[in-house]
Design a protein around this motif. Structure first.
Motif, mmCIF file in Angstrom:
data_model
loop_
_atom_site.group_PDB
_atom_site.id
_atom_site.type_symbol
_atom_site.label_atom_id
_atom_site.label_comp_id
_atom_site.label_asym_id
_atom_site.label_seq_id
_atom_site.Cartn_x
_atom_site.Cartn_y
_atom_site.Cartn_z
ATOM 1 N N VAL A 335 0.598 -1.362 -0.130
ATOM 2 C CA VAL A 335 0.164 -0.064 -0.021
ATOM 3 C C VAL A 335 0.986 1.301 -0.049
ATOM 4 C CG1 VAL A 335 -1.634 1.171 1.450
ATOM 5 C CG2 VAL A 335 -2.181 -1.131 1.068
ATOM 6 N N THR A 336 2.082 1.246 1.034
ATOM 7 C CA THR A 336 2.397 2.464 1.032
ATOM 8 C C THR A 336 3.269 3.200 -0.601
ATOM 9 O OG1 THR A 336 4.179 1.390 2.627
ATOM 10 C CG2 THR A 336 5.152 3.254 2.168
ATOM 11 N N GLY A 337 3.359 2.895 -1.266
ATOM 12 C CA GLY A 337 4.287 3.376 -2.781
ATOM 13 C C GLY A 337 3.080 4.242 -3.330
ATOM 14 N N ARG A 338 1.585 3.439 -3.216
ATOM 15 C CA ARG A 338 0.689 3.936 -4.098
ATOM 16 C C ARG A 338 0.280 5.082 -3.259
ATOM 17 N NH1 ARG A 338 -3.169 -1.278 -5.081
ATOM 18 N NH2 ARG A 338 -1.391 -2.204 -3.460
ATOM 19 N N PHE A 339 -0.115 5.028 -1.845
ATOM 20 C CA PHE A 339 -0.223 6.126 -1.270
ATOM 21 C C PHE A 339 0.760 7.276 -0.896
ATOM 22 C CE2 PHE A 339 0.197 8.237 3.077
ATOM 23 C CZ PHE A 339 -0.642 8.762 3.454
ATOM 24 N N TYR A 340 1.996 7.447 -1.419
ATOM 25 C CA TYR A 340 2.626 8.359 -1.299
ATOM 26 C C TYR A 340 2.517 8.937 -2.977
ATOM 27 C CZ TYR A 340 4.532 8.049 2.862
ATOM 28 O OH TYR A 340 4.904 7.925 4.220
ATOM 29 N N LEU A 341 2.360 7.980 -3.921
ATOM 30 C CA LEU A 341 2.549 8.902 -5.612
ATOM 31 C C LEU A 341 1.156 9.303 -5.317
ATOM 32 C CD1 LEU A 341 3.369 8.288 -7.963
ATOM 33 C CD2 LEU A 341 2.596 6.766 -8.337
ATOM 34 N N GLY A 342 0.342 9.060 -4.731
ATOM 35 C CA GLY A 342 -1.632 9.695 -4.801
ATOM 36 C C GLY A 342 -1.811 10.879 -4.385
ATOM 37 N N LEU A 343 -0.973 11.054 -2.825
ATOM 38 C CA LEU A 343 -0.501 12.205 -2.483
ATOM 39 C C LEU A 343 0.437 13.000 -3.210
ATOM 40 C CD1 LEU A 343 -1.496 13.871 0.416
ATOM 41 C CD2 LEU A 343 0.977 12.587 1.304
ATOM 42 N N ALA A 344 1.449 12.736 -3.602
ATOM 43 C CA ALA A 344 2.510 13.338 -4.728
ATOM 44 C C ALA A 344 1.168 13.970 -5.679
ATOM 45 C CB ALA A 344 3.818 12.676 -4.939
ATOM 46 N N ALA A 345 0.596 12.875 -5.992
ATOM 47 C CA ALA A 345 -0.395 13.434 -7.770
ATOM 48 C C ALA A 345 -0.671 14.561 -6.859
ATOM 49 C CB ALA A 345 -0.989 12.509 -7.979
ATOM 50 N N LEU A 346 -2.040 14.759 -5.869
ATOM 51 C CA LEU A 346 -2.894 15.176 -5.332
ATOM 52 C C LEU A 346 -2.306 16.940 -5.422
ATOM 53 C CD1 LEU A 346 -5.713 16.243 -4.357
ATOM 54 C CD2 LEU A 346 -4.954 14.965 -1.402
ATOM 55 N N GLN A 347 -1.169 16.746 -4.097
ATOM 56 C CA GLN A 347 -0.737 18.018 -4.207
ATOM 57 C C GLN A 347 0.115 19.044 -4.920
ATOM 58 O OE1 GLN A 347 1.878 18.170 -0.643
ATOM 59 N NE2 GLN A 347 0.769 17.046 0.928
ATOM 60 N N VAL A 348 0.735 18.079 -5.985
ATOM 61 C CA VAL A 348 0.870 18.507 -7.399
ATOM 62 C C VAL A 348 -0.243 19.304 -8.224
ATOM 63 C CG1 VAL A 348 2.314 18.299 -9.550
ATOM 64 C CG2 VAL A 348 3.019 17.357 -7.496
ATOM 65 N N ALA A 349 -1.223 18.674 -8.814
ATOM 66 C CA ALA A 349 -2.113 19.549 -8.961
ATOM 67 C C ALA A 349 -2.974 20.750 -7.648
ATOM 68 C CB ALA A 349 -3.747 18.106 -8.877
ATOM 69 N N LEU A 350 -2.694 20.277 -6.602
ATOM 70 C CA LEU A 350 -2.885 21.643 -6.068
ATOM 71 C C LEU A 350 -2.845 22.239 -6.560
ATOM 72 C CD1 LEU A 350 -4.605 20.204 -1.921
ATOM 73 C CD2 LEU A 350 -6.056 21.334 -3.672
ATOM 74 N N PHE A 351 -1.597 22.805 -6.293
ATOM 75 C CA PHE A 351 -0.762 23.768 -6.535
ATOM 76 C C PHE A 351 -0.803 24.016 -7.420
ATOM 77 C CE2 PHE A 351 2.896 21.375 -3.042
ATOM 78 C CZ PHE A 351 2.328 21.945 -2.036
ATOM 79 N N ILE A 352 -0.755 23.230 -9.043
ATOM 80 C CA ILE A 352 -1.250 24.362 -9.757
ATOM 81 C C ILE A 352 -2.356 24.933 -10.096
ATOM 82 C CG2 ILE A 352 -2.148 23.063 -12.434
ATOM 83 C CD1 ILE A 352 0.095 21.019 -12.232
ATOM 84 N N LEU A 353 -3.243 24.392 -9.201
ATOM 85 C CA LEU A 353 -4.736 25.400 -9.058
ATOM 86 C C LEU A 353 -4.050 26.528 -8.341
ATOM 87 C CD1 LEU A 353 -8.097 25.581 -9.113
ATOM 88 C CD2 LEU A 353 -7.600 24.135 -6.801
#
Length: 730
Positions: A335-353
């Motif tokens: 689970v760990t790898g997918r969790f941090y990858l998902g969090l990274a994608a979420l924060q990058v999208a938020l920063f772009i917004l």
């Protein structure tokens, strides 16, 4: 009277400095206190090591494996981490690591799927011992590894070693390949066989696959073990270990020690610092200690195991079912790898917004200025930023619920994390103080400190084999504070200190920062809590920098000098006290400095560099880089407002500077790459962006003169009030 006032004023000036000195002294004392190791001396005249590659605790059953079950009931037990110098510890790597007492590798080949069957060449020229002609080449291969392992170091510490089976021969061979006494299979007549050498190693076979075939292999190993036990000498120690994995899926394995002084209880060692957990490299020093022999200087990578009370008598109640640590560790690794990858994608999208919102957040005068963003959009963005900052603390809380036992662990973990994030976000959003500029930032930071701090005070149970913690399978840490927890805790502690320091007068701001920082140093470095002295050194440097600039202004040379002196005082004081201990009792910092002083620190530095390189491909690196880029945009772009935030709240700038120094220093010293910085950025950066948005919204605020209005010409347009006597107004 004036003299009395002058004395009182002088005392007020010195009180902050006195508190700082006391805090430093308390931090130093907290770092040097250590629990007793509980390692005993000689307990046996003979040691028999019975190993089975792939043997796990869920293979044991009171009916199918009565001998293994009896030994587990009578002896001390633990979860065995079989980490070696190879990414996948195959049987040959595991047996070699056992004999070296250090992380070793049989060959540097890549493993895909199943491990290949062991096929070492075993020659028997004299029918007494044996020779492994490949071993000198294996020794040279390990010379290129960063662990300093010498295969055969265990056998070299004994006058005589007896091996049964090819795996045992690999463990019992001396560095030049000689095995003192050897049998390819267990002899039919075992009378007196194990009395000839003090150390005996028996290969019980390999347990692999699943279903009935696996059960048959375990039953065969159990039958061989029964014969060994029937022939064991008096006053002997029996060590049973699942010495390796059998495929690329890493797992925790069986560790049992049964004999005089090893009845009942949990196995543990100073290398793991966790009751019920031992490493494969701990077995060699444990064997020599039990036999009353000294180990080779600087060659063993493990620590002597010991027994602590507190486990249930039955293996079913301590190692199986709801207590199956292997099940949790395997689920966590998936689970760990997918969790941090998902969090990274979420924060990058938020920063772009957020970037266009920041560009439009500052109100402009005149008809050509861009329209302010929708208030609803801004509020939704704030909620998402808060939720993003709470995600890692929520993931840590999710590990309090046994999600790994479900049929769909990933989905259950995601649902639990989302529920905790939603609850925390709602509590912050609907708080009466939500409108205050620093409230979301300070509250999220406080939540991070409380979650990690309470976990440390209760034994770091949430971090062990947790998604937001560390895995015992990987074998890098078993207790205390992990890299992710360190980043979250340090960022939270210093940000809270910065927010609180804004509420006090300038002379007292360094005191607030040092008090909070001293608390963080003790929590991180104390062997009873975080057990991370290297991390404590990095945190000390960050706290000193934060305290130096907390009153405002730049990090001038005098401030830098005082911060450096204070940091070195704590570090050198702790290191000096740690170096006074015996080598086996030293912490990681004292051990490294001791190696540095005697010129043997090269492998440790090489390991740290290699570990940092491996950590760079983590999603935490993405979080660190994305956070750094977002902060750079916020501070240096024409529309960024971070400089304005720092101007209004200088203690917050100090907190960010101290956090940066601490997490980057910890990453370098621990060989964690950007893992610590990524965890810190995941918590702090979204809330710093939120704070910047709020400051930009009020950047054009000023006291309005009478008659000013926000008319169609833009903010600040003064409405002209007609005068009845003014003809032109009519």
């Amino acid at each position: 009277m004036k003299a009395l006032f002058a004395i009182a004023r002088d005392r007020r000036v010195w009180v902050p400095y006195l508190l700082i000195v006391l805090t430093v002294a308390a931090s130093l004392a907290g770092l040097t206190l250590r629990p007793a190791t509980g390692v005993s001396g000689k307990t046996a005249d003979y040691v028999i090591v019975a190993g089975a590659a792939g043997l796990r605790w869920d293979d044991l059953d009171p009916q199918r494996t009565p001998t293994l079950w009896h030994e587990a009931t009578a002896g001390a037990v633990g979860w065995l981490s079989v980490r070696s110098a190879h990414a996948t510890t195959c049987p040959d790597d595991g047996w070699l690591t056992l004999g070296a007492g250090n992380f070793s590798v049989w060959s540097t080949r890549n493993v895909a799927g199943q491990c290949t069957a062991m096929a070492p060449t075993v020659e028997q020229p004299d029918k007494i011992g044996a020779n492994l002609p490949q071993l000198p080449g294996v020794v040279r291969t390990n010379d290129t590894q960063p662990y300093g392992a010498v295969p055969g170091a265990l056998a070299e510490s004994q006058r005589c070693t007896y091996a049964v089976g090819t795996g045992a021969a690999v463990a019992a061979a001396r560095p030049y390949g000689r095995v003192d006494r050897y049998s390819p299979t267990l002899p039919d007549d075992l009378a007196g066989v194990f009395d000839l050498c003090q150390l005996n190693i028996v290969d019980l076979g390999t347990v692999t696959g699943s279903g009935a075939a696996r059960q048959a292999q375990v039953a065969q190993a159990d039958a061989l073990l029964a014969r060994v036990l029937a022939a064991r000498p008096r006053n002997s120690l029996m060590v049973i270990a699942g010495v390796s994995d059998t495929d690329t899926t890493a797992r925790l394995h069986v560790a049992i020690a049964e004999g005089p002084g090893w009845q009942g209880g949990w196995l543990t060692s100073a290398g793991t610092g966790r009751d019920g957990y031992v490493q494969l490299v701990d077995l060699a020093p444990t064997i020599l200690t039990a036999l009353g022999r000294a180990g080779p200087d600087g060659l063993f990578g493990g620590r002597t195991a010991s027994v602590v009370d507190g486990r249930a008598a039955s293996p079913a109640a301590s190692m199986l079912g709801s207590h199956d640590a292997n099940q949790r560790a395997v689920a966590q690794s998936g689970v760990t790898g997918r969790f941090y990858l998902g969090l990274a994608a979420l924060q990058v999208a938020l920063f772009i917004l957020v970037v266009p919102l920041m560009m439009r957040a500052r109100r402009h005068a005149g008809p050509t200025g861009p329209a302010s963003p929708s208030r609803l959009l801004v509020r939704i963005t704030e909620v998402l930023l808060i939720a993003s900052g709470l995600t890692i603390p929520a993931a840590l809380l999710a590990d309090a619920v046994p999600w790994w036992r479900s049929g769909h662990p990933t989905l259950v973990f995601a649902a639990l994390t989302f529920a905790f994030v939603a609850a925390g976000t709602a509590a912050i959003r609907f708080s009466p103080r939500y409108g205050r500029t620093l409230w979301p930032l300070g509250t999220v930071a406080a939540v991070a400190v409380v979650v990690v701090g309470v976990d440390l005070m209760t034994g770091a149970q949430l971090q062990l084999n947790g998604v937001a913690g560390y895995s015992a399978i990987e074998g890098s840490r078993y207790a205390g504070l992990g890299s992710v927890g360190l980043g979250v805790f340090v960022a939270g502690a210093l940000v809270v200190a910065g927010c609180v320091a804004q509420l006090v007068r300038r002379p007292w701001r360094p005191v607030v920062v040092v008090l909070a920082g001293g608390f963080a140093v003790i929590m991180v470095g104390s062997p009873y809590l975080g057990a991370d002295p290297v991390g404590a050194v990095a945190v000390t440097g960050g706290v000193c920098v934060a305290a130096a600039i907390s009153t405002g202004g730049w990090l001038t040379f005098p401030r830098f000098a005082w911060a450096t002196v204070a940091g070195l005082a704590v570090t050198i004081g702790f290191a000096a006290l740690d170096l006074q201990r015996a080598v086996p009792e030293r912490g990681s910092l004292g051990k490294f400095l001791g190696e540095l002083l005697d010129g043997t620190a090269g492998p440790a530095m090489e390991r740290a560099a290699a570990s940092s390189g491996h950590a760079l491909d983590s999603a935490l690196t993405i979080l660190a880089l994305a956070g750094a880029m977002m902060l750079a945009f916020s501070q240096f772009s024409a529309w960024g407002g971070l400089n304005r935030v720092f101007g209004l709240h200088p203690a917050l700038r100090a907190a960010l500077g101290g956090t940066t120094v601490a997490v980057l220093g910890a990453g370098v010293l621990q060989g964690a790459g950007f893992a610590v910085a990524g965890a810190a950025a995941a918590v702090a950066v979204p809330l710093l962006v939120l704070t910047t948005l709020r400051v930009l919204e009020h950047a054009a605020d000023r006291t309005r003169p009478e008659g000013e209005t926000d008319g169609p010409g833009g903010p600040g347009l003064i409405r002209r009030v007609p005068d009845k006597t003014d003809v032109s107004a009519t």
